[in-house]
Write a protein that holds these residues in place. Structure first.
Motif, PDB file in Angstrom:
ATOM      1  N   LEU A 137       0.742  -1.278  -0.227  1.00  0.00           N
ATOM      2  CA  LEU A 137       0.004  -0.045  -0.055  1.00  0.00           C
ATOM      3  C   LEU A 137       0.945   1.309   0.002  1.00  0.00           C
ATOM      4  O   LEU A 137       2.047   1.233   0.370  1.00  0.00           O
ATOM      5  CB  LEU A 137      -0.898  -0.026   1.120  1.00  0.00           C
ATOM      6  CG  LEU A 137      -2.045  -1.189   1.146  1.00  0.00           C
ATOM      7  CD1 LEU A 137      -2.759  -1.116   2.511  1.00  0.00           C
ATOM      8  CD2 LEU A 137      -2.880  -0.810   0.089  1.00  0.00           C
ATOM      9  N   PRO A 138       0.453   2.511  -0.308  1.00  0.00           N
ATOM     10  CA  PRO A 138       1.211   3.699  -0.348  1.00  0.00           C
ATOM     11  C   PRO A 138       1.761   4.268   0.886  1.00  0.00           C
ATOM     12  O   PRO A 138       2.685   4.935   1.043  1.00  0.00           O
ATOM     13  CB  PRO A 138       0.042   4.800  -0.820  1.00  0.00           C
ATOM     14  CG  PRO A 138      -0.942   4.029  -1.486  1.00  0.00           C
ATOM     15  CD  PRO A 138      -1.147   2.696  -0.853  1.00  0.00           C
ATOM     16  N   THR A 143       0.683   6.334   3.353  1.00  0.00           N
ATOM     17  CA  THR A 143       0.725   7.756   3.197  1.00  0.00           C
ATOM     18  C   THR A 143      -0.464   7.966   4.675  1.00  0.00           C
ATOM     19  O   THR A 143      -0.454   8.952   4.937  1.00  0.00           O
ATOM     20  CB  THR A 143       0.294   8.214   2.116  1.00  0.00           C
ATOM     21  OG1 THR A 143      -1.121   7.795   1.846  1.00  0.00           O
ATOM     22  CG2 THR A 143       1.445   8.134   1.123  1.00  0.00           C
ATOM     23  N   ASN A 144      -1.212   6.860   4.697  1.00  0.00           N
ATOM     24  CA  ASN A 144      -2.353   7.144   5.770  1.00  0.00           C
ATOM     25  C   ASN A 144      -3.204   8.376   5.689  1.00  0.00           C
ATOM     26  O   ASN A 144      -3.491   9.109   6.509  1.00  0.00           O
ATOM     27  CB  ASN A 144      -1.728   7.167   7.207  1.00  0.00           C
ATOM     28  CG  ASN A 144      -0.868   6.174   7.750  1.00  0.00           C
ATOM     29  OD1 ASN A 144      -0.874   5.182   7.188  1.00  0.00           O
ATOM     30  ND2 ASN A 144       0.120   6.409   8.701  1.00  0.00           N
ATOM     31  N   CYS A 145      -3.449   8.420   4.128  1.00  0.00           N
ATOM     32  CA  CYS A 145      -4.379   9.698   3.893  1.00  0.00           C
ATOM     33  C   CYS A 145      -5.993   9.356   4.188  1.00  0.00           C
ATOM     34  O   CYS A 145      -6.511  10.398   3.997  1.00  0.00           O
ATOM     35  CB  CYS A 145      -4.378   9.911   2.314  1.00  0.00           C
ATOM     36  SG  CYS A 145      -5.161   8.547   1.319  1.00  0.00           S
ATOM     37  N   LYS A 146      -6.393   8.462   4.768  1.00  0.00           N
ATOM     38  CA  LYS A 146      -7.545   8.273   5.180  1.00  0.00           C
ATOM     39  C   LYS A 146      -8.738   8.219   4.179  1.00  0.00           C
ATOM     40  O   LYS A 146     -10.041   7.986   4.592  1.00  0.00           O
ATOM     41  CB  LYS A 146      -8.008   8.972   6.030  1.00  0.00           C
ATOM     42  CG  LYS A 146      -7.052   9.387   7.593  1.00  0.00           C
ATOM     43  CD  LYS A 146      -7.854   9.946   8.508  1.00  0.00           C
ATOM     44  CE  LYS A 146      -6.896  10.046   9.922  1.00  0.00           C
ATOM     45  NZ  LYS A 146      -5.393  10.471   9.635  1.00  0.00           N
ATOM     46  N   GLU A 147      -8.532   7.908   3.021  1.00  0.00           N
ATOM     47  CA  GLU A 147      -9.373   8.165   1.872  1.00  0.00           C
ATOM     48  C   GLU A 147      -9.983   6.715   2.026  1.00  0.00           C
ATOM     49  O   GLU A 147     -11.308   6.789   1.468  1.00  0.00           O
ATOM     50  CB  GLU A 147      -8.633   8.151   0.462  1.00  0.00           C
ATOM     51  CG  GLU A 147      -8.125   9.648  -0.028  1.00  0.00           C
ATOM     52  CD  GLU A 147      -9.500  10.477  -0.437  1.00  0.00           C
ATOM     53  OE1 GLU A 147     -10.378   9.918  -1.109  1.00  0.00           O
ATOM     54  OE2 GLU A 147      -9.525  11.682  -0.043  1.00  0.00           O
ATOM     55  N   CYS A 148      -9.750   5.680   2.184  1.00  0.00           N
ATOM     56  CA  CYS A 148     -10.298   4.432   2.311  1.00  0.00           C
ATOM     57  C   CYS A 148     -11.360   4.378   3.355  1.00  0.00           C
ATOM     58  O   CYS A 148     -12.002   3.512   3.410  1.00  0.00           O
ATOM     59  CB  CYS A 148      -9.365   3.144   2.360  1.00  0.00           C
ATOM     60  SG  CYS A 148      -8.113   3.673   3.697  1.00  0.00           S
ATOM     61  N   CYS A 204      -3.087   2.878   6.589  1.00  0.00           N
ATOM     62  CA  CYS A 204      -2.897   1.918   5.643  1.00  0.00           C
ATOM     63  C   CYS A 204      -3.023   0.617   6.428  1.00  0.00           C
ATOM     64  O   CYS A 204      -3.489  -0.270   5.683  1.00  0.00           O
ATOM     65  CB  CYS A 204      -1.784   2.201   5.034  1.00  0.00           C
ATOM     66  SG  CYS A 204      -1.704   3.819   4.106  1.00  0.00           S
ATOM     67  N   PHE A 237      -6.399  -0.707   6.979  1.00  0.00           N
ATOM     68  CA  PHE A 237      -6.998  -1.273   5.897  1.00  0.00           C
ATOM     69  C   PHE A 237      -6.596  -2.475   5.554  1.00  0.00           C
ATOM     70  O   PHE A 237      -7.089  -3.123   5.081  1.00  0.00           O
ATOM     71  CB  PHE A 237      -6.821  -0.005   4.861  1.00  0.00           C
ATOM     72  CG  PHE A 237      -7.469  -0.397   3.361  1.00  0.00           C
ATOM     73  CD1 PHE A 237      -8.806  -0.413   3.422  1.00  0.00           C
ATOM     74  CD2 PHE A 237      -6.663  -0.280   2.318  1.00  0.00           C
ATOM     75  CE1 PHE A 237      -9.502  -0.696   2.255  1.00  0.00           C
ATOM     76  CE2 PHE A 237      -7.292  -0.544   0.947  1.00  0.00           C
ATOM     77  CZ  PHE A 237      -8.658  -0.739   1.096  1.00  0.00           C
ATOM     78  N   CYS A 288      -8.961   2.246  -1.882  1.00  0.00           N
ATOM     79  CA  CYS A 288      -7.786   3.107  -1.872  1.00  0.00           C
ATOM     80  C   CYS A 288      -7.462   3.568  -3.196  1.00  0.00           C
ATOM     81  O   CYS A 288      -7.175   2.912  -4.258  1.00  0.00           O
ATOM     82  CB  CYS A 288      -6.558   2.199  -1.349  1.00  0.00           C
ATOM     83  SG  CYS A 288      -5.011   3.026  -1.493  1.00  0.00           S
ATOM     84  N   PRO A 289      -7.820   4.872  -3.291  1.00  0.00           N
ATOM     85  CA  PRO A 289      -7.593   5.442  -4.830  1.00  0.00           C
ATOM     86  C   PRO A 289      -6.154   5.497  -5.285  1.00  0.00           C
ATOM     87  O   PRO A 289      -5.834   5.485  -6.446  1.00  0.00           O
ATOM     88  CB  PRO A 289      -8.139   7.021  -4.631  1.00  0.00           C
ATOM     89  CG  PRO A 289      -7.928   7.387  -3.386  1.00  0.00           C
ATOM     90  CD  PRO A 289      -7.979   5.877  -2.494  1.00  0.00           C
TER      91      PRO A 289
END
Ligand code: SF4
Lengths: 323, 450
Positions: B12-13, B15-20, B25, B28, B42-43
């Motif tokens: 996974l990326p 980055t912990n961007c929370k988009e998912c 991450c 997720f 995850c985009p």
């Protein structure tokens, strides 16, 4: 292209247990049978060491057996000696080439004939004199009389390397003491349970029964009657043993005949259930299949009844063990 | 093999961007590992991550389906070597042979026997899976005509056993799409068979006595468009069967080699002793075969083999308990005996088998004692006289019988008195300790009472 075939090796191996004692070893048996010793999964000769073949014992009841358990198909074979276990022993050794016999003391059961212990021991001595193959002595069940009887058998036939069946939870001490005192093997029976099997082995070894004197009876569920549990419990015990657990490393014994001939699928005649086919061949195959699939799960000693079922399984064992 | 949460996290990326919708991450990734969410959330997931997760979700042994309709056979999707690790999912399909050169009437009778080879056992139907049409005539027209008869008279899928692609093609033509499985392709004929199978949606077996070659052939055949493929490693001895079937399963689960992730087939030769032939089938059942073809057979082989298959393919995670309630052994009536026992499956199995053996149909009232055996349940206070008495009355057994006798296990004779108090007017009989003494008990105690 060439592929790498997996070769599974194991840190553990199965203990070698010797049944019977010849003259050189203080007994009077014509031969000794060794089971166990393998460091591979059942019959996996292609990746491990399997020094001894599985063996089959003929079961012989001490008194005329009940018809609901010994059905006409088996009775027919032994019809002239149903109440003569000495003649029966001779027949299976001389005619069917039995290498091992299992004398089953059903008559000693207080709920049945309640034969006195002295008579049982007397019979065993007669059979010891009549045939020279190693002998397993199986009691009628559990209870003080059962243990006393087996202990007495061990004492009176000391030196012959007989095998006592079975030590069970609560009734193991007398038998463990007898096995040590008279140098016998001991079958440790537990009710289809991995942990209980290990626990009993620990109790026995704690009492100083040597590991190479114990056989595991995982309790055989008949085909169609709990067989799947026995099959997997044996696989699990064997995997643990090969993984190095020395409290699980004993060879297996399965009492197959006793779980075969009493079930409905074997007893019904073709006249009653035409689509089931001939009851004779069906019964023989039921016993042979039960035994054969248990070999795949790790059985080392199979106790069986019908000579044709035994011959078929022997033939298969030959095929597995050749080369 | 399925990926672990940590393995997925590395893809996974990070980055912990929370988009998912998850705080990190890693969180997720854990959900992905548990197969509770899809990677689509995850985009920013890389193609590499998508590919890895995609591959991991494909079963190590392909699902194969044979035939169509109600009797379609599904094989493969197995994930373990030992059934206790999970379960064996799709039971070994047993195909019974019928020779194409039999006289009409005998041919039809044989097919009918195969159709009728199904039995009720322990609440399930156990049955032969397929009709295997054996090419004996060596004649395409004759083979096809027989295939048509099988199609018209049997609901089961057909296994066409011929090494000749033109005969197989002729039979497929008259039987139609997705009629079954072609058995007979070898290295030489693989391409021809593959074309027939692919264009008619039939399954096919590819056979080679060399495990190396088998994998190559399987890949080629799949590339030729065959969707439902089985692999047959052949054998000379029983030791070969054990070796080949075990190694194929291991290699497939391992996923390192291509070409082995297919259900396997075991084709038993003709002319061998019927007991030995049946034992070979047993070996196929216990040791991983997907399809077993038995060209010559006897009806006395059915029950032992189908029962073994039923046992081996039972889910081992099924609890060791049966439900409380009233069970029948045989066809009991209002005068039949009533046995009382606990819901430990093995106790129940032994009891029902002995009752069966006694020849006297009976009712069994099973008391829910948390799956303990009789003595254990009694010591644990789950099988006391009052409890048992009340449960027996509540079971409704009184409506099924005219008499008022119940038989309790000999090991718990002590609960007799309390049961009598709880069940006024009933006769509590103490049965034998061991189930094996039930036939004698029926003869000596029950029948005289009647
Ligand atoms: S959307 Fe992707 S990158 Fe963002 S937190 Fe979730 S898994 Fe990590």
């Amino acid at each position: 292209m060439s592929i790498n075939l997996p070769k599974k090796t194991w840190p553990g191996s199965i203990a070698e247990v010797t049944l019977g004692k010849t003259k050189e070893n203080g007994g009077s048996r014509g031969s000794e049978i060794v089971v166990g010793g393998q460091n591979a999964l059942p019959l996996h000769l292609f990746e491990g060491f399997i020094p001894h073949r599985p063996v089959i014992a003929f079961e012989i009841p001490d008194v005329e057996p009940p018809e609901n358990d010994w059905t006409p198909i088996v009775r027919e074979v032994y019809k002239d000696m149903l109440n003569d276990p000495v003649a029966w022993s001779k027949l299976v050794v001389e005619k069917y080439g039995a290498k091992l016999i299992c004398l089953h003391f059903i008559g000693a059961n207080p709920d049945r004939l309640d034969r006195p212990i002295a008579e049982c021991v007397g019979l065993l001595k007669e059979i010891v004199a009549a045939v020279d193959v190693p002998i397993i002595v199986q009691g009628y069940g559990t209870g003080d009389k059962n243990s006393e009887m087996l202990a007495k058998c061990a004492e009176e036939c000391r030196g012959e390397g007989i095998t006592l069946a079975s030590a069970v939870d609560e009734h193991y001490k007398t038998l463990a003491a007898a096995a040590i005192a008279y140098d016998c093997n001991l079958v440790a029976e537990t009710p289809i349970d991995v942990n209980l099997a290990k626990q009993l082995n620990i109790l026995l070894t704690d009492m100083n029964v040597p590991k190479d004197r114990i056989l595991i009876d995982p309790l055989t569920g008949g085909l169609g009657y709990g067989y799947e549990y026995t099959y997997s419990v044996m696989e699990r015990i064997r995997l643990q043993a090969l993984g190095g657990d020395v409290m699980m490393c004993m060879p297996f014994i399965n009492f197959v005949g006793q779980e075969t001939w009493k079930v409905k699928e074997v007893k019904m005649t073709a006249a009653e259930e035409p689509s089931w086919g001939s009851e004779k061949e069906r019964g023989i195959l039921w016993e042979a299949t039960t035994a054969y699939a248990l070999l795949q799960a790790g059985s080392d000693i199979l106790v069986m009844r019908h000579p044709e079922a035994i011959a078929q399984v022997e033939k298969s064992i030959d095929e597995f063990m050749s080369k | 093999m399925a990926l672990t949460g940590l393995q997925i996290y590395k893809l996974l990326p990070q980055t912990n961007c929370k988009e998912c919708g998850f705080p990190t991450c890693l969180a997720f990734a854990m959900k992905l590992a548990a197969k509770q969410v899809s990677l689509d959330l995850c985009p920013d997931a890389s193609d590499e991550a998508k590919a890895a997760l995609g591959a991991a979700s494909v079963p190590p042994i392909k699902k194969v389906s044979i035939g169509s309709g109600n009797h379609r056979v599904e094989l493969g999707e197995e994930v373990v070597l030992f059934r206790h690790d999970k379960t064996f999912y799709n039971e070994t399909a047993l195909a019974l042979g019928v020779a194409d050169d039999l006289p009409d009437e005998e041919f039809q009778r044989t097919v009918k026997t195969i159709n009728d080879a199904n039995f009720e056992r322990a609440g399930e139907n156990i049955a032969v899976s397929m009709v295997a049409l054996i090419d004996k005539s060596g004649d395409a027209a004759a083979f096809a005509a027989r295939a048509k008869t099988v199609k018209d008279t049997s609901p089961l899928p057909i296994a066409l056993v011929t090494e000749d692609p033109s005969r197989a093609a002729a039979a497929v033509e008259v039987t139609g799409e997705a009629g079954g499985v072609l058995c007979g392709a070898t290295a030489e004929t693989a391409a021809d068979f593959a074309e027939i199978a692919a264009s008619n949606k039939w399954a096919m077996v590819i056979k080679s006595n060399s495990l190396e070659e088998l994998g190559e052939l399987a890949e080629k055949t799949t590339a030729a468009g065959v969707k439902d493929l089985l692999i047959d490693p052949g054998f000379k001895t029983q030791a070969d069967i054990l070796h080949n079937q075990t190694q194929i399963r291991r290699i497939a689960l391992d996923r390192k080699e291509k070409g082995y992730g297919y259900p396997s087939a075991l084709s038993i030769q003709e002319g061998i002793d019927p007991y030995q032939a049946a034992l070979l089938v047993s070996l196929g059942v216990t040791k991983y075969a997907g399809l077993v073809i038995l060209p010559e057979w006897h009806n006395w082989q059915f029950l032992p083999l189908l029962t073994l298959r039923q046992n081996i393919y039972t889910d081992p995670q099924k609890p060791l308990q049966v439900d409380g309630g009233i069970y029948s052994v045989g066809e009991p009536n209002e005068n039949s005996p009533v046995y009382i026992s606990t819901n430990f499956s093995l106790t129940y199995f032994m009891l029902s088998s002995e009752i069966d053996g006694s020849g006297e149909a009976a009712h069994i009232v099973i008391i829910d004692a948390e799956g303990m055996s009789v003595l254990t349940a009694w010591s644990a206070g789950k099988f006391g006289g009052e409890q048992v008495g009340k449960a027996v009355l509540a079971s409704g057994i009184a409506d099924k019988i005219k008499h008022r006798h119940v038989i309790i296990p000999g090991y718990v004779a002590v609960i007799k008195g309390e049961m009598e108090d709880a069940m006024k007017g009933w006769d509590i009989m103490v049965g034998p300790q061991e189930a094996s003494d039930i036939p004698a008990y029926v003869k000596d105690v029950w029948l005289p009472l009647k």
